[in-house]
Design an enzyme around this catalytic site. Structure first.
Site, short mmCIF file in Angstrom:
data_model
loop_
_atom_site.label_atom_id
_atom_site.label_comp_id
_atom_site.label_asym_id
_atom_site.label_seq_id
_atom_site.Cartn_x
_atom_site.Cartn_y
_atom_site.Cartn_z
N GLU A 172 133.19 -10.85 48.60
CA GLU A 172 132.20 -9.97 48.41
C GLU A 172 130.90 -10.68 49.21
O GLU A 172 129.98 -10.40 48.68
CB GLU A 172 132.63 -11.25 46.59
CG GLU A 172 132.93 -10.49 45.67
CD GLU A 172 133.32 -11.46 44.75
OE1 GLU A 172 134.15 -11.04 43.34
OE2 GLU A 172 132.43 -13.15 44.86
N HIS B 218 132.28 -5.42 37.94
CA HIS B 218 133.76 -5.83 37.96
C HIS B 218 134.47 -4.75 36.79
O HIS B 218 135.11 -5.30 35.80
CB HIS B 218 134.25 -7.50 37.43
CG HIS B 218 133.59 -8.71 38.38
ND1 HIS B 218 131.95 -8.68 38.78
CD2 HIS B 218 134.29 -8.96 39.05
CE1 HIS B 218 132.06 -9.52 39.90
NE2 HIS B 218 133.31 -9.78 40.13
N HIS C 145 128.51 -16.39 41.84
CA HIS C 145 128.65 -16.16 40.25
C HIS C 145 129.47 -16.05 39.24
O HIS C 145 129.85 -15.45 38.78
CB HIS C 145 128.18 -14.29 40.92
CG HIS C 145 129.62 -13.58 40.96
ND1 HIS C 145 129.18 -12.06 42.13
CD2 HIS C 145 131.24 -13.56 40.67
CE1 HIS C 145 130.72 -11.76 41.57
NE2 HIS C 145 132.40 -12.22 41.41
C1 DHB Z 1 136.30 -15.59 38.90
C2 DHB Z 1 135.85 -15.20 40.40
C3 DHB Z 1 135.05 -13.94 40.01
O1 DHB Z 1 134.56 -13.55 41.92
C4 DHB Z 1 135.36 -13.29 39.72
O2 DHB Z 1 134.42 -12.07 39.43
C5 DHB Z 1 135.80 -13.21 38.54
C6 DHB Z 1 136.89 -14.65 38.44
C7 DHB Z 1 137.58 -16.98 38.95
O3 DHB Z 1 137.13 -17.77 40.05
O4 DHB Z 1 137.70 -17.67 37.75
FE FE Z 2 133.39 -11.26 41.16
#
Ligand code: DHB
Ligand code: FE
Length: 279
Positions: free
Chosen positions: A240, A59, A12
């Site tokens: 996750e 988040h 995601h």
């Molecule tokens: C990133 C990855 C994530 O799963 C997230 O929630 C926020 C940032 C990233 O790789 O930048």
């Molecule tokens: Fe994430």
């Protein structure tokens, strides 16, 4: 009867949404990623499910650190898109299915999974980026969605085993809904990544590939992986991946792997995508 016909596993990463929203998908950095998702998008366009249960993590947008449910189901008619700091993503609001969502809550609570009921809820990149990857940029989403949020942000996250068993209980709940509906279930997030601290940028391709193999061939093995092992082996945010086990548990014993794609990197993450049909 309603039936879960297939599962989708997908990362995601928020930068994927930004690439689409800002018209950057044809830049060399992004071309391989979006090309890799084409077969899944085609599969989705042909499969045309009625409902998607999207297992995802918030988040700190729908929930802040005041209240953090381990498992929460969105029971609203419609879900607005969260502003994560630079305005809401320019995607349509997500249409819910309150009657079926409430049935899921009832069945799951009676099965001893303590689900938080969310009658209002904003949705962040954890849910909208997987939808964009599978459905592109429609004027209106062609599917009703039941968001199922899992806490993987604040320790302690649920175990993979708990998530796998939740998936089994979801299968039972869906099959006790007396309406002919074709349902797909998403497990989202991952794959390996760590976005802060001295190990930022950590990727473990072997772990990710073994996880994809295990989803198809031996989910019981994956269900035994303790939370600390995801974090140690594949980065803090790799936890996750337990959400993919909810998806796998909901498909029953036998699956057919229709498609798989793995790509590094997108922002800080390894990106994985798998389509499993229940057989
Ligand atoms: C990133 C990855 C994530 O799963 C997230 O929630 C926020 C940032 C990233 O790789 O930048
Ligand atoms: Fe994430």
């Amino acid at each position: 009867m309603a039936k879960i016909i297939a599962g989708v596993g997908t990362s995601h990463t928020p930068a994927i949404g930004a690439a689409v929203d800002n018209g950057r998908t044809d830049q060399p950095y992004w071309v391989p990623l979006f090309k890799g998702y084409e077969p899944s998008k085609k599969w989705m366009a042909e499969t045309k499910p009625d409902v998607a249960i999207i297992v995802y993590n918030d988040h700190v947008n729908a929930f802040d650190f005041k209240i953090i449910p381990t498992f929460a189901i969105g029971c609203a008619d419609v879900f607005p898109i969260a502003d994560e700091g630079w305005g809401p993503r320019p995607v349509p609001p997500v249409k819910g299915y309150p009657e079926l969502a409430s049935h899921l809550v009832q069945s799951l609570v009676l099965d001893e999974f303590d689900i938080t009921i969310c009658n209002e809820m904003q949705l962040d990149h954890g849910l909208t980026v997987p939808m964009t990857l599978m459905w592109g940029q429609p004027q209106e989403w062609p599917v009703r969605v039941i968001p199922l949020a899992v806490n993987v942000i604040q320790y302690p996250a649920p175990t993979g085993n708990r998530c796998y068993n939740l998936g089994k209980a979801i299968k039972k709940a869906v099959e006790s809904w007396d309406e002919d509906l074709r349902v797909v279930i998403f497990g989202t997030g991952g794959m390996s990544h760590q976005i802060q601290g001295p190990r930022a940028g950590l990727i473990n391709k072997e772990f990710d590939e073994a996880f994809l193999d295990g989803l198809t061939q031996d989910p019981e093995r994956l269900a035994k992986i303790p939370p600390i092992e995801y974090m140690r082996e594949a980065g803090a945010e790799a936890i996750e991946l337990v959400m993919w086990l909810v998806m796998r548990g909901a498909l029953g014993d036998n699956v057919r792997e229709v498609y798989r794609f793995y790509h590094v990197p997108a922002s800080s993450t390894a990106v994985g995508n798998i389509i499993l049909e229940a057989v």
